[in-house]
Design a protein around this motif. Structure first.
Motif, PDB file in Angstrom:
ATOM      1  N   GLN A 115     -33.399 -64.214  18.166  1.00  0.00           N
ATOM      2  CA  GLN A 115     -33.858 -62.668  17.944  1.00  0.00           C
ATOM      3  C   GLN A 115     -32.671 -61.834  17.124  1.00  0.00           C
ATOM      4  OE1 GLN A 115     -34.906 -60.875  21.630  1.00  0.00           O
ATOM      5  NE2 GLN A 115     -36.924 -62.065  21.686  1.00  0.00           N
ATOM      6  N   LYS A 116     -31.346 -62.455  17.494  1.00  0.00           N
ATOM      7  CA  LYS A 116     -30.158 -61.715  16.859  1.00  0.00           C
ATOM      8  C   LYS A 116     -29.259 -62.586  15.848  1.00  0.00           C
ATOM      9  CE  LYS A 116     -29.928 -58.354  20.653  1.00  0.00           C
ATOM     10  NZ  LYS A 116     -29.225 -57.999  21.649  1.00  0.00           N
ATOM     11  N   PHE A 117     -29.545 -63.515  15.527  1.00  0.00           N
ATOM     12  CA  PHE A 117     -28.837 -64.663  14.895  1.00  0.00           C
ATOM     13  C   PHE A 117     -29.655 -65.389  13.996  1.00  0.00           C
ATOM     14  CE2 PHE A 117     -26.364 -68.567  14.048  1.00  0.00           C
ATOM     15  CZ  PHE A 117     -24.935 -67.997  14.140  1.00  0.00           C
ATOM     16  N   GLY A 118     -29.011 -65.422  12.685  1.00  0.00           N
ATOM     17  CA  GLY A 118     -29.574 -65.993  11.373  1.00  0.00           C
ATOM     18  C   GLY A 118     -28.490 -66.878  10.870  1.00  0.00           C
ATOM     19  N   GLN A 119     -28.955 -67.852   9.847  1.00  0.00           N
ATOM     20  CA  GLN A 119     -28.052 -68.383   9.164  1.00  0.00           C
ATOM     21  C   GLN A 119     -28.460 -69.050   7.791  1.00  0.00           C
ATOM     22  OE1 GLN A 119     -27.658 -71.880  11.968  1.00  0.00           O
ATOM     23  NE2 GLN A 119     -29.179 -73.009  10.632  1.00  0.00           N
ATOM     24  N   TRP A 120     -27.671 -69.330   6.826  1.00  0.00           N
ATOM     25  CA  TRP A 120     -27.778 -70.004   5.563  1.00  0.00           C
ATOM     26  C   TRP A 120     -26.886 -71.064   5.130  1.00  0.00           C
ATOM     27  CZ3 TRP A 120     -25.033 -65.461   5.938  1.00  0.00           C
ATOM     28  CH2 TRP A 120     -24.145 -65.271   5.125  1.00  0.00           C
ATOM     29  N   ALA A 121     -27.356 -71.930   4.170  1.00  0.00           N
ATOM     30  CA  ALA A 121     -26.439 -72.720   3.885  1.00  0.00           C
ATOM     31  C   ALA A 121     -26.030 -72.570   2.394  1.00  0.00           C
ATOM     32  CB  ALA A 121     -27.152 -74.424   3.912  1.00  0.00           C
ATOM     33  N   ASP A 122     -24.907 -72.853   2.282  1.00  0.00           N
ATOM     34  CA  ASP A 122     -24.155 -72.544   0.776  1.00  0.00           C
ATOM     35  C   ASP A 122     -23.557 -73.788   0.305  1.00  0.00           C
ATOM     36  OD1 ASP A 122     -22.972 -71.833  -1.666  1.00  0.00           O
ATOM     37  OD2 ASP A 122     -21.840 -69.925  -0.622  1.00  0.00           O
ATOM     38  N   SER A 123     -24.151 -74.622  -0.460  1.00  0.00           N
ATOM     39  CA  SER A 123     -23.827 -75.847  -1.031  1.00  0.00           C
ATOM     40  C   SER A 123     -22.498 -76.027  -1.833  1.00  0.00           C
ATOM     41  CB  SER A 123     -24.846 -76.248  -1.951  1.00  0.00           C
ATOM     42  OG  SER A 123     -25.180 -75.789  -3.048  1.00  0.00           O
ATOM     43  N   ARG A 124     -22.155 -74.785  -2.634  1.00  0.00           N
ATOM     44  CA  ARG A 124     -21.040 -74.658  -3.365  1.00  0.00           C
ATOM     45  C   ARG A 124     -19.947 -74.382  -2.496  1.00  0.00           C
ATOM     46  NH1 ARG A 124     -22.452 -70.460  -8.456  1.00  0.00           N
ATOM     47  NH2 ARG A 124     -24.404 -71.809  -9.214  1.00  0.00           N
ATOM     48  N   ALA A 125     -20.001 -73.810  -1.441  1.00  0.00           N
ATOM     49  CA  ALA A 125     -19.009 -73.659  -0.388  1.00  0.00           C
ATOM     50  C   ALA A 125     -18.879 -75.066   0.949  1.00  0.00           C
ATOM     51  CB  ALA A 125     -19.224 -72.473   0.412  1.00  0.00           C
ATOM     52  N   ASN A 126     -19.741 -75.583   0.705  1.00  0.00           N
ATOM     53  CA  ASN A 126     -19.987 -77.093   1.326  1.00  0.00           C
ATOM     54  C   ASN A 126     -20.164 -76.409   2.902  1.00  0.00           C
ATOM     55  OD1 ASN A 126     -20.313 -79.659   1.952  1.00  0.00           O
ATOM     56  ND2 ASN A 126     -18.565 -80.064   1.765  1.00  0.00           N
ATOM     57  N   THR A 127     -20.736 -75.270   3.382  1.00  0.00           N
ATOM     58  CA  THR A 127     -20.672 -74.701   4.461  1.00  0.00           C
ATOM     59  C   THR A 127     -21.973 -74.164   5.074  1.00  0.00           C
ATOM     60  OG1 THR A 127     -19.335 -73.698   6.311  1.00  0.00           O
ATOM     61  CG2 THR A 127     -19.579 -72.790   4.172  1.00  0.00           C
ATOM     62  N   PHE A 130     -25.904 -60.433  14.979  1.00  0.00           N
ATOM     63  CA  PHE A 130     -26.298 -59.101  14.886  1.00  0.00           C
ATOM     64  C   PHE A 130     -26.529 -58.381  16.408  1.00  0.00           C
ATOM     65  CE2 PHE A 130     -27.672 -61.027  10.975  1.00  0.00           C
ATOM     66  CZ  PHE A 130     -27.055 -59.811  10.069  1.00  0.00           C
ATOM     67  N   PRO A 131     -26.121 -57.103  16.226  1.00  0.00           N
ATOM     68  CA  PRO A 131     -26.109 -56.378  17.640  1.00  0.00           C
ATOM     69  C   PRO A 131     -27.490 -55.996  18.113  1.00  0.00           C
ATOM     70  CG  PRO A 131     -24.467 -55.193  15.914  1.00  0.00           C
ATOM     71  CD  PRO A 131     -25.399 -56.202  15.244  1.00  0.00           C
ATOM     72  N   SER A 132     -28.473 -56.140  16.988  1.00  0.00           N
ATOM     73  CA  SER A 132     -29.856 -55.930  17.334  1.00  0.00           C
ATOM     74  C   SER A 132     -30.974 -56.606  16.384  1.00  0.00           C
ATOM     75  CB  SER A 132     -30.145 -54.375  17.332  1.00  0.00           C
ATOM     76  OG  SER A 132     -30.200 -53.946  15.909  1.00  0.00           O
ATOM     77  N   GLU A 133     -32.081 -56.977  16.737  1.00  0.00           N
ATOM     78  CA  GLU A 133     -33.033 -57.634  16.170  1.00  0.00           C
ATOM     79  C   GLU A 133     -33.463 -56.588  14.866  1.00  0.00           C
ATOM     80  OE1 GLU A 133     -37.403 -59.478  16.865  1.00  0.00           O
ATOM     81  OE2 GLU A 133     -36.666 -58.558  18.264  1.00  0.00           O
ATOM     82  N   GLN A 134     -33.533 -55.536  14.836  1.00  0.00           N
ATOM     83  CA  GLN A 134     -33.865 -54.717  13.846  1.00  0.00           C
ATOM     84  C   GLN A 134     -32.599 -54.925  12.438  1.00  0.00           C
ATOM     85  OE1 GLN A 134     -33.852 -50.620  14.688  1.00  0.00           O
ATOM     86  NE2 GLN A 134     -34.584 -50.020  12.515  1.00  0.00           N
ATOM     87  N   GLN A 135     -31.460 -55.044  12.836  1.00  0.00           N
ATOM     88  CA  GLN A 135     -30.380 -55.409  11.872  1.00  0.00           C
ATOM     89  C   GLN A 135     -30.821 -56.696  11.421  1.00  0.00           C
ATOM     90  OE1 GLN A 135     -26.544 -54.326  13.514  1.00  0.00           O
ATOM     91  NE2 GLN A 135     -27.259 -52.288  13.861  1.00  0.00           N
ATOM     92  N   LEU A 136     -30.768 -57.707  12.201  1.00  0.00           N
ATOM     93  CA  LEU A 136     -31.263 -58.912  11.525  1.00  0.00           C
ATOM     94  C   LEU A 136     -32.472 -59.119  10.458  1.00  0.00           C
ATOM     95  CD1 LEU A 136     -31.047 -62.000  11.605  1.00  0.00           C
ATOM     96  CD2 LEU A 136     -31.996 -62.175  13.567  1.00  0.00           C
ATOM     97  N   THR A 137     -33.329 -58.261  11.141  1.00  0.00           N
ATOM     98  CA  THR A 137     -34.704 -58.109   9.919  1.00  0.00           C
ATOM     99  C   THR A 137     -34.252 -57.537   8.902  1.00  0.00           C
ATOM    100  OG1 THR A 137     -36.033 -58.057  11.795  1.00  0.00           O
ATOM    101  CG2 THR A 137     -37.081 -57.533  10.067  1.00  0.00           C
TER     102      THR A 137
END
Length: 361
Positions: free
Chosen positions: A79-91, A97-104
């Motif tokens: 509800q408050k955590f998200g991620q993405w993969a960056d192949s150029r940075a290889n990470t 986030f403090p709230s689900e609204q900011q994550l959205t």
């Protein structure tokens, strides 16, 4: 954030605050905090390169510098955590986030930027294809037109324009050679970029698989943490109840302390009264002797009182008798006065008769 010199041509289009994490490069499963506290995370747009980047700076350290590509995907893992993969940075980057609204909001902006990056890439490819086709068509049309002119032209035109046509053909051939060299170099460049994209896609697929595995791992840890959190909440509620009981005991102790102080004060007052009573008890024998003398005096006074009462009764009897005698005397006096009045009237008549006799004589 204020653009620093490397990003001075870029402008922030969206800003938020979050805790930044990066995937552990050794295990590819655990998250490693990139910031000790919540930091500013911004989307930047480079109008010169027509590209979008996510940038985050913690003090003087750049902890996120990720260029958004159409192949990237932002995944909400909680509800408050998200991620993405960056192949150029290889990470793999993670944001808490403090709230689900900011994550959205961040995820929606990521999708918008991704679509804009895809549109920019399609436009750039269309421009490259258009320029390549134009150069190839111009290369093909120039010699054909030259051949047509040479075939369709008359012998006089051939004679008059033979030298200029050869020079023109030579220059067109040079231009074609340059265009072919550029196109071949562009083809090599595109092949290199295609290979790098394939490698990036492969790394991204691997990262996504690892991310999926880490998601399962994090889901299990989240469930365990949730159970532990529920247990801790139960313990906290028990401790709060114990604290409430302790506070009630403290209040009762405070009331008892106040009551004890009041009783001590009353005890001191009673001790003072007892001391006074002791002092008064020392003079009790004197008071007893005085009381005995007073009792004797009281008995004598009562005896005198009885004698006086007897005398008062006698006097009352005498007074009653005196009143009775006075009443009788008043009656007799009234009778005497009545007789005296009759005598006086007779004497007056007698005087008048003597006066008449003296006048007659």
């Amino acid at each position: 954030i204020s653009p620093v010199p490397p990003y001075s041509r870029e402008q922030p289009i969206f800003t938020t605050r979050a805790h930044v994490f990066q995937i552990d490069p050794s295990t590819k499963k655990n998250w490693v905090p990139a910031s000790k506290q919540a930091v500013t995370v911004s989307y930047f747009y480079d109008s010169t390169r027509n590209s979008y980047r996510i940038i985050s700076v913690d003090g003087a350290k750049v902890i996120i510098n990720s260029t958004i590509t159409p192949n990237m995907t932002f995944t909400k893992t909680s509800q408050k955590f998200g991620q993405w993969a960056d192949s150029r940075a290889n990470t793999v980057f993670g944001l808490g986030f403090p709230s689900e609204q900011q994550l959205t909001k961040f995820a929606e902006k990521f999708q918008e930027v991704k679509e804009a990056a895809k549109l920019a890439r399609d436009r750039s490819q269309e421009k490259i294809e258009t320029s390549s086709n134009h150069s190839q068509e111009s290369g093909r049309e120039t010699p054909s037109s030259t051949r047509a002119s040479s075939v369709n032209g008359t012998d006089d035109e051939k004679a008059s324009h033979g030298g200029s046509a050869e020079a023109h053909l030579k220059s067109e051939n040079d231009k074609l050679k340059i265009a072919l060299a550029q196109s071949s170099s562009n083809v090599k460049k595109w092949e290199t970029e295609l290979q790098s994209l394939r490698e990036s896609n492969a790394r991204l697929s691997t990262a996504l698989q690892e991310s999926a595995a880490s998601i399962e791992h994090w889901k299990k840890q989240f469930s365990a943490c949730k159970e532990e959190n529920d247990q801790l909440r139960g313990k906290i509620e028990e401790l709060e109840e114990q604290c409430n009981e302790i506070n009630k005991e403290k209040e009762r102790n405070a009331q008892l302390s106040r009551r004890l102080q009041e009783l001590e004060t009353e005890l001191q007052d009673k001790e003072l009264e007892l001391e006074e009573l002791r002092k008064q008890g020392e003079i009790i024998p004197e008071l007893m002797s005085e009381c005995e003398s007073v009792s004797e005096q009281l008995q004598a006074a009562e005896k005198k009182n009885k004698d006086l009462e007897e005398k008062v009764r006698t006097l009352r009897t005498e007074v009653e008798e005196s009143k009775h005698r006075q009443t009788n005397l008043k009656t007799e006096l009234k009778n005497f006065l009545d007789v005296l009045d009759g005598k006086i009237d007779e004497l007056h008549d007698f005087r008048q008769g003597l006066s008449k006799l003296g006048v007659d004589n």
